[in-house]
Write an enzyme that holds these catalytic residues in place. Sequence first.
Site, PDB file in Angstrom:
ATOM      1  N   ASN A   9       1.231   0.077  -1.268  1.00 57.16           N
ATOM      2  CA  ASN A   9       0.545   0.096   0.026  1.00 57.16           C
ATOM      3  C   ASN A   9      -0.431   1.271  -0.005  1.00 57.16           C
ATOM      4  OD1 ASN A   9      -0.244   0.292   2.683  1.00 57.16           O
ATOM      5  ND2 ASN A   9       1.776   0.890   3.472  1.00 57.16           N
ATOM      6  N   LYS A  11      -2.584   2.111   2.070  1.00 58.73           N
ATOM      7  CA  LYS A  11      -2.909   2.649   3.403  1.00 58.73           C
ATOM      8  C   LYS A  11      -4.427   2.854   3.513  1.00 58.73           C
ATOM      9  CE  LYS A  11       1.698   4.486   3.625  1.00 58.73           C
ATOM     10  NZ  LYS A  11       2.645   5.364   4.265  1.00 58.73           N
ATOM     11  N   HIS A  95       4.701  -2.641   9.757  1.00 58.52           N
ATOM     12  CA  HIS A  95       4.819  -1.327   9.113  1.00 58.52           C
ATOM     13  C   HIS A  95       5.023  -0.272  10.197  1.00 58.52           C
ATOM     14  CE1 HIS A  95       3.888   2.363   7.004  1.00 58.52           C
ATOM     15  NE2 HIS A  95       4.180   1.715   5.901  1.00 58.52           N
ATOM     16  N   GLU A  97       3.880   2.580  10.636  1.00 58.11           N
ATOM     17  CA  GLU A  97       2.659   3.223  11.152  1.00 58.11           C
ATOM     18  C   GLU A  97       1.975   2.319  12.175  1.00 58.11           C
ATOM     19  OE1 GLU A  97       1.034   4.182   7.292  1.00 58.11           O
ATOM     20  OE2 GLU A  97       2.658   5.624   7.052  1.00 58.11           O
ATOM     21  N   GLU A 167      12.256   0.517   5.456  1.00 53.92           N
ATOM     22  CA  GLU A 167      11.549   1.789   5.294  1.00 53.92           C
ATOM     23  C   GLU A 167      11.972   2.749   6.401  1.00 53.92           C
ATOM     24  OE1 GLU A 167       7.660   1.311   2.941  1.00 53.92           O
ATOM     25  OE2 GLU A 167       7.208   0.834   5.026  1.00 53.92           O
ATOM     26  N   GLY A 173       6.229   9.072   3.502  1.00 51.70           N
ATOM     27  CA  GLY A 173       5.213  10.103   3.339  1.00 51.70           C
ATOM     28  C   GLY A 173       5.740  11.513   3.498  1.00 51.70           C
ATOM     29  N   SER A 209       8.808   7.326   0.289  1.00 55.82           N
ATOM     30  CA  SER A 209       8.767   8.353  -0.758  1.00 55.82           C
ATOM     31  C   SER A 209       9.329   7.883  -2.098  1.00 55.82           C
ATOM     32  CB  SER A 209       9.460   9.635  -0.293  1.00 55.82           C
ATOM     33  OG  SER A 209       8.780  10.168   0.841  1.00 55.82           O
ATOM     34  N   GLY A 231       2.253   6.614  -1.118  1.00 54.46           N
ATOM     35  CA  GLY A 231       1.543   7.679  -1.830  1.00 54.46           C
ATOM     36  C   GLY A 231       1.523   7.510  -3.349  1.00 54.46           C
TER      37      GLY A 231
HETATM   38  P1  PGA Z   1       5.336   6.529   1.012  1.00 53.01           P
HETATM   39  O1  PGA Z   1       4.953   5.302   1.986  1.00 53.01           O
HETATM   40  O2  PGA Z   1       5.746   5.922  -0.293  1.00 53.01           O
HETATM   41  O3  PGA Z   1       4.082   7.343   0.905  1.00 53.01           O
HETATM   42  O4  PGA Z   1       6.459   7.241   1.657  1.00 53.01           O
HETATM   43  C1  PGA Z   1       5.687   4.114   1.978  1.00 53.01           C
HETATM   44  C2  PGA Z   1       5.128   3.158   2.995  1.00 53.01           C
HETATM   45  O5  PGA Z   1       4.695   3.594   4.068  1.00 53.01           O
HETATM   46  O6  PGA Z   1       5.084   1.936   2.771  1.00 53.01           O
END
Ligand code: PGA
Length: 239
Positions: A9, A11, A95, A97, A167, A173, A209, A231
């Site tokens: 992803n 983002k 998601h 976010e 998640e 993140g 993460s 990330g």
């Molecule tokens: P992250 O994000 O690996 O940066 O923690 C995961 C996600 O939001 O799908």
Amino acid sequence: MRQPLVAGNWKMHGSRAENASLVSGLLDLLQPGKRAEILLCPPFPYLMETGRLLKDSGVALGAQSVCAESQGAFTGEVSAAMLKDVGCRYVLVGHSERRQLFGERDALVARKFVAAQGQALVPVLCVGETLEEREGDQTTSVVSRQLEAVLAVTGVQALARAVIAYEPVWAIGTGRTASPEQAQEVHALLRGRLAAAGAADVRLLYGGSVKAANAASLFGMPDVDGGLVGGASLDAREF
Ligand code: PGA
């Protein structure tokens, strides 16, 4: 047999130049014959070009969100038919976010899920609790509520044609990954619910993460079928 899936992803990151170098780095590192399916989810403007870069690679293309409406006067939105038209096979829905920063609630997430499947896209339904909810012992109820909200609208047959990503919001993140046992506990709960409804084979991804150093222990858990990686998906070697 559930085929593992590892999804990136991106983002709101990247540029045409950065994406080209990321994809070419990834394709160089891909080992033919590995059994995991790989999926990349770039931002909307880069979908078509990324799709072209991935042509014949076997790597799937997906979007990060979709509009619940099919077409019309919805300024700024992108429909499932458009995503299909530019070569997407998957789309993330719900998601955290989107839920937290853009006010997407369970009912809207369910409608997006339906819109995606209406165009034969595979929704990757994201669920997960906040830190406050985990500390308040609400993980089970929150994740169950998020799943049931979709199940109630779509029925189990539709869910069988989707992917679910657990998640935990506190792990996204933050560099603070759920332990393999914490992930497995929630995955087992989700698997149990799906199995009871007759959809035991839905792939369940862990996200939050995930990186090279912790992927093997997370993906080694019995009900973890791969990962949704944020990330770390921006670095070809790490991904
Ligand atoms: P992250 O994000 O690996 O940066 O923690 C995961 C996600 O939001 O799908």
